[in-house]
Design an enzyme around this catalytic site. Structure first.
Site, short mmCIF file in Angstrom:
data_model
loop_
_atom_site.label_atom_id
_atom_site.label_comp_id
_atom_site.label_asym_id
_atom_site.label_seq_id
_atom_site.Cartn_x
_atom_site.Cartn_y
_atom_site.Cartn_z
N THR A 140 45.85 30.07 38.79
CA THR A 140 46.53 31.38 38.75
C THR A 140 47.95 31.24 39.28
O THR A 140 48.90 31.80 38.70
CB THR A 140 45.77 32.41 39.63
OG1 THR A 140 44.42 32.40 39.24
CG2 THR A 140 46.34 33.80 39.48
N ASN A 193 33.39 28.90 37.79
CA ASN A 193 32.39 28.54 38.83
C ASN A 193 31.27 29.58 38.84
O ASN A 193 30.10 29.26 38.98
CB ASN A 193 32.91 28.58 40.26
CG ASN A 193 34.27 28.01 40.45
OD1 ASN A 193 35.11 28.24 39.62
ND2 ASN A 193 34.48 27.29 41.53
N CYS A 194 31.73 30.84 38.70
CA CYS A 194 30.78 31.94 38.86
C CYS A 194 29.73 31.94 37.75
O CYS A 194 28.67 32.55 37.89
CB CYS A 194 31.53 33.27 38.88
SG CYS A 194 32.94 33.23 40.00
N TYR A 215 52.41 26.57 51.01
CA TYR A 215 51.62 27.81 50.91
C TYR A 215 50.15 27.44 50.70
O TYR A 215 49.85 26.32 50.29
CB TYR A 215 52.11 28.64 49.71
CG TYR A 215 53.48 29.27 49.92
CD1 TYR A 215 53.61 30.63 50.15
CD2 TYR A 215 54.64 28.50 49.88
CE1 TYR A 215 54.86 31.22 50.35
CE2 TYR A 215 55.89 29.07 50.07
CZ TYR A 215 56.00 30.43 50.30
OH TYR A 215 57.23 31.02 50.49
P1 FAD Z 1 38.15 26.49 43.67
O1 FAD Z 1 38.11 27.43 42.55
O2 FAD Z 1 36.85 25.93 44.13
O3 FAD Z 1 39.11 25.30 43.29
C1 FAD Z 1 39.40 24.27 44.18
C2 FAD Z 1 39.68 23.01 43.41
O4 FAD Z 1 40.45 22.17 44.21
C3 FAD Z 1 38.41 22.24 43.07
O5 FAD Z 1 38.26 22.12 41.67
C4 FAD Z 1 38.62 20.88 43.72
O6 FAD Z 1 38.20 19.81 42.91
C5 FAD Z 1 40.13 20.81 43.89
N1 FAD Z 1 40.54 19.98 45.01
C6 FAD Z 1 40.14 20.06 46.30
N2 FAD Z 1 40.77 19.13 47.05
C7 FAD Z 1 41.60 18.43 46.20
C8 FAD Z 1 42.48 17.35 46.38
N3 FAD Z 1 42.65 16.81 47.57
N4 FAD Z 1 43.15 16.90 45.31
C9 FAD Z 1 42.97 17.46 44.09
N5 FAD Z 1 42.14 18.49 43.87
C10 FAD Z 1 41.46 18.98 44.92
N6 FAD Z 1 32.98 34.28 43.52
C11 FAD Z 1 32.91 35.56 43.11
O7 FAD Z 1 33.77 36.36 43.45
N7 FAD Z 1 31.88 35.97 42.30
C12 FAD Z 1 30.90 35.12 41.88
O8 FAD Z 1 30.01 35.53 41.14
C13 FAD Z 1 30.96 33.78 42.32
N8 FAD Z 1 30.00 32.90 41.93
C14 FAD Z 1 30.11 31.59 42.32
C15 FAD Z 1 29.14 30.69 41.89
C16 FAD Z 1 29.22 29.36 42.25
C17 FAD Z 1 28.17 28.41 41.80
C18 FAD Z 1 30.31 28.91 43.04
C19 FAD Z 1 30.40 27.47 43.44
C20 FAD Z 1 31.27 29.79 43.48
C21 FAD Z 1 31.18 31.14 43.12
N9 FAD Z 1 32.12 32.08 43.55
C22 FAD Z 1 32.04 33.39 43.15
C23 FAD Z 1 33.23 31.68 44.44
C24 FAD Z 1 34.51 31.42 43.67
O9 FAD Z 1 34.26 30.53 42.65
C25 FAD Z 1 35.56 30.91 44.64
O10 FAD Z 1 35.79 31.88 45.62
C26 FAD Z 1 36.87 30.58 43.97
O11 FAD Z 1 36.70 29.67 42.94
C27 FAD Z 1 37.84 30.02 45.01
O12 FAD Z 1 39.01 29.57 44.40
P2 FAD Z 1 39.83 28.35 45.02
O13 FAD Z 1 40.99 28.14 44.14
O14 FAD Z 1 40.07 28.57 46.45
O15 FAD Z 1 38.83 27.13 44.94
#
Ligand code: FAD
Length: 825
Positions: A14, A41-42, A279
């Site tokens: 995003t 993921n969801c 950030y």
């Molecule tokens: P993420 O989307 O997890 O992305 C982080 C990414 O960073 C990962 O792909 C990882 O590989 C990458 N990464 C980490 N460290 C490094 C590194 N050092 N170098 C390169 N890449 C790296 N939320 C809801 O609101 N509703 C739902 O129904 C829901 N269902 C879910 C179901 C499941 C099975 C899971 C696992 C999560 C669910 N969630 C849900 C939670 C939601 O998916 C997360 O809150 C959201 O994806 C968080 O976004 P993020 O960008 O912080 O992390």
């Protein structure tokens, strides 16, 4: 400007897309460890269950399509291994080649997400134990299920994702055991709301354990044996660990960025970390909860996406966009139920010592007269000072999503319960009622706040002192007979003005009906007639009944046919009867009617039916499943089958002949038993519990009244320290400290006798006194401690087991009156 983004899913992708939309010239590099970016993921649990059939549908974007649309340099299978804030560079490892290189940045964005907790339990690395975070984990789980032809699975942890996984595995035909260490599922819910989910899970042919965690795993033959804290062993072919996640903040910590008390990366309101050029967004950040002003981490996709946009704007335009924190609005499908929450729960407010009031309603999802209306239970918590709405929870079938979103908007924008009254909703019978459930909630909360109604909690029912309080059930006589709160008298709301003589002016009055409104009307009548201490049970009998029932079903599947793998689904068939011809069946549609509507409709049809005739009733009242069984028990009619699907309970009943009714009906026949335990002799205590457990197993309501020395039987092994007066201390020194110190009535032989008895019982595989007692408690045997004896002997409540209730002679006599066997031991 050159911007590097670590993480390419919710927050990272995003941020990258928004950055490009506001700055066409920026150099943007998005680095992602896994093979995929911007995936759902969801949706992963639903892909496992086959609801989402095409794997490709999980990918909102591919690295190529994202790159083409946004001109972002997407590097998948690349891991950032270190950050050097001083030189504004990161080290990146190409996971395909193993090659490491360094990349400079002007601004860096961290969106590394959260990692599943994998506790260090013995056997945790056994093959077949999985956690689920991303597509790679999902692929592994899916192929394991297919390759090994999985028949049984254990889901450890009953949070939102654990329950989604349980449902989806169940959908595949896998027999699922859910193990949860806490006393309830889904921690954002309060217990009374979680208990509705518990009762639903109990009907879904899954084994469901509460208050029990896994202590170890071991491989035995081809199966994994999980040993629980209770020593129970469960066998399965695979295990999904879903006991929580933690912020993936290792990289940030190692690079010297500030990490907060929750383990998340500290950011300011512009989502800037302790280094102004870095950030962070998403599951890895810590931010203040805007309601209770405590630091928290929000593991939800919505906030991660919104933070991505704010972060991008602040990088592009300077720090102007402010992040205000998340109120944690969440929703999940749990089998047929929809469960949602927003803001904070009553439990959290209690923990934070923030004063609050709560209200519970059970309203129809839309107008009751339009087909398909199903009740939803709503709980809100709000400030007693000004009505500020702190949070809301909903459990129901239809229309939960739109109500939680309305409530979330009010919480988000610092609204009050008065705003709930004023919400203008779109109404036509298929969608809502002229007064939406959210409006009704506002009216109720206002009544509480301005003193028109004094709320009473289901939790306080247990400790009612009947010498000072009258508990009045204001439902109809028919409803009362189907099941009522112990100690209540029945005065229906419509009779209350004529039966004032039965209601003491000197006592506190607690009223209840099935869901609340009739109790409120009765309360208003009494309050206006001068009764000062009048309370209404919040959520009515329905909330009380959900909460006080047995919450799990660990005993159901123990020795059943499911032990034989290829017959696991035999447990699903509740009926051994032949299929009845639907031609002669009387069909009763009671959908949309609240209790006691469906029962009254059934009674009417039964009165007109011929003996032997079959009736099929459909009801959308979730309590109907229990009510119809109780009704059949009381009236002596025969239940052929009770099924529940998509929120509709279907019961098939056979009308019995008069002779059959006389034989089977429990109405008018006291099945209850009571025992007074006066002695603290070990052998007599054992005999007491053997009888009690036998009676409970035969369906009797069993009450044991412990008086004088009998109190020693129910003392806790390790009580909290209590202060006692001189006489209390003297008695305490002379009496056994707990059940393990009891002596035999004969042949005590300086303590040898009790040891011998316990040894013989163990050898002969007879339960110990302590297990017999626990078993009795779990079977619903009522333990009453005589308050008069406690006072005389200086025994304090803290010394007795938590499940013991307290009463005087009147309580005992009331139980004895209802019983057909009364024993004195
Ligand atoms: P993420 O989307 O997890 O992305 C982080 C990414 O960073 C990962 O792909 C990882 O590989 C990458 N990464 C980490 N460290 C490094 C590194 N050092 N170098 C390169 N890449 C790296 N939320 C809801 O609101 N509703 C739902 O129904 C829901 N269902 C879910 C179901 C499941 C099975 C899971 C696992 C999560 C669910 N969630 C849900 C939670 C939601 O998916 C997360 O809150 C959201 O994806 C968080 O976004 P993020 O960008 O912080 O992390």
């Amino acid at each position: 400007m050159k911007i590097i983004i670590i993480g390419g899913v919710a927050g990272g992708a995003t941020t990258a897309a928004r950055l490009r939309r506001v700055d066409e010239n920026a150099e943007i590099i998005m680095i992602e460890r896994s093979e995929h970016i911007s995936y759902a993921n969801c949706g992963l649990p639903y892909y496992i269950g086959g609801v989402i059939q095409e794997r490709d549908n999980l990918f909102v974007q591919t690295p190529e399509s994202f790159s083409q649309r946004t001109k972002v340099d997407v590097r998948v299978l690349s891991e950032v291994t270190s950050i050097m804030p001083e030189s504004k560079t990161v080290n990146v490892k190409d996971l395909r080649t193993g090659k490491e290189y360094s990349e400079s940045y002007d601004k860096l964005v961290l969106s590394p997400g959260a990692e599943p907790v994998r506790p260090n339990l013995p056997g945790i690395d056994t093959e077949g134990i999985f956690t689920m975070r991303n597509v790679a984990d999902t692929d592994k789980i899916k192929s394991y299920i297919d390759d090994k032809k999985i028949k049984r699975a254990i889901v450890v942890g009953a949070g939102f994702i654990g329950l989604e996984m349980a449902e989806n595995l169940h959908k595949l035909g896998v027999f699922v055991s859910i193990v949860e260490m806490a006393e309830q599922v889904m921690t954002p819910l309060d217990y009374s709301m979680a208990s509705i989910v518990h009762q639903h899970l109990k009907t879904k042919n899954v084994a469901f354990f509460l208050n029990d965690g896994v202590s170890s795993f071991i491989k035995e033959n081809d199966q994994i044996v999980a040993t629980l804290k209770s020593s129970r062993k469960i066998k399965a072919d695979m295990v999904i660990l879903s006991i929580g996640v933690r912020a993936d903040s290792k990289l940030a910590r190692e690079s010297g960025l500030d990490i907060g008390i929750t383990g998340g990366i500290v950011v300011n309101e512009f989502l800037q970390t302790s280094d102004p050029n870095i950030y962070a967004v998403g599951d890895a950040i810590e931010f203040e909860n805007p309601i209770i002003h405590k630091k928290q981490i929000t593991y939800l996709a919505g906030p991660a996406n919104k933070q991505g946009r704010i972060c991008a704007d602040n990088i592009a335009f300077g720090n102007k966009s402010v992040y205000k924190g998340a109120i944690n609005t969440a929703i999940a499908k749990v089998f047929d139920l929809t469960v949602a929450s927003t803001g904070v729960s009553g439990r959290t407010l209690k923990k934070e010592k923030i004063p609050y009031l709560s209200a519970i309603t059970h309203s129809g999802s839309h107008a009751g007269y339009y087909p398909g209306s199903i009740p939803m239970s709503i709980k809100i918590v709000f400030s007693p000072k000004d009505g500020k709405l702190f949070g809301a929870q909903i459990v129901g079938y239809n229309g939960v999503d739109k109500r939680i979103d309305l409530l979330a908007s009010i919480v988000k924008f610092n609204g009050t319960i008065y705003d709930l009254k004023e919400i203008e909703h779109a109404y036509a019978p298929p969608f809502s009622s002229a007064k939406d459930p959210v409006n009704i909630m506002g009216f109720m909360a206002e009544n509480i706040l301005n003193g028109l109604m004094k709320p009473y909690s289901w939790r306080d029912i247990e400790s009612i002192d009947f010498s000072h309080t009258m508990l009045i059930d204001v439902r109809t006589k028919d409803e009362f007979e189907l099941g009522a709160i112990r100690g209540a008298i029945n005065i229906p709301t419509d009779e209350i003005r004529d039966r004032l003589g039965e209601i003491s002016q000197q006592k506190k009055i607690v009223l209840y009906c099935s869901v609340g409104p009739r109790g409120y009307i009765a309360a208003r009548i009494l309050m206006q007639l001068g009764y000062s201490e009048v309370f209404n049970l919040i959520g009515g009998y329905k909330t009380y009944e959900f909460a006080i029932q047995k919450q799990s079903n660990e005993d159901v599947y123990d020795n059943s046919m499911i032990a034989i793998d290829n017959q696991i689904y035999h447990v699903e068939s509740q009926s051994k009867d032949p299929i009845f011809s639907s031609i002669n069946m009387i069909k009763i549609d009671a959908c949309g009617l609240q209790c006691p509507g469906p029962i009254l409709k059934l009674k009417k049809s039964t009165d007109l039916a011929q003996p032997g005739q079959i009736m099929e009733v459909k009801s959308t009242d979730p309590a109907f499943s229990a009510d119809v069984k109780a009704w059949a028990n009381v009236t002596g009619n025969r239940i052929v089958e009770v099924k529940e699907s998509a929120g509709v309970v279907t019961a098939v009943i056979e009308k019995q002949t008069k002779a059959q009714v006389a034989n089977t009906s429990s109405s008018g026949t006291a099945k209850n038993k009571s025992i007074i335990v006066f002695s603290d002799d070990l052998d007599k205590a054992i005999a007491t519990f053997v009888i009690a457990n036998g009676a409970a197993a035969m369906g009797s309501k069993m009450t044991i009244f412990f008086t004088f020395w009998g109190l020693n039987v129910i003392k806790k092994p390790k009580p909290e320290s209590v202060s006692k007066d001189f006489m209390g201390k003297m008695f305490g020194m002379m009496m056994p400290k707990n059940s393990k110190k009891l002596k035999l009535s004969k042949m005590n032989m300086w303590g040898m006798g009790p040891k011998m008895i316990r040894m013989v019982m163990k050898n002969k595989k007879i339960e110990s006194l302590e297990s017999l007692m626990q078993q009795a408690h779990e079977s619903g045997v009522e333990f009453i401690a005589c308050t008069m004896s406690m006072d005389v002997m200086g025994v304090k409540k803290e010394e007795l087991h938590d499940y013991v209730t307290y009463g005087g002679v009147a309580t005992y006599l009331e139980r004895a009156e209802d019983a057909n066997v009364n024993l004195f031991i």
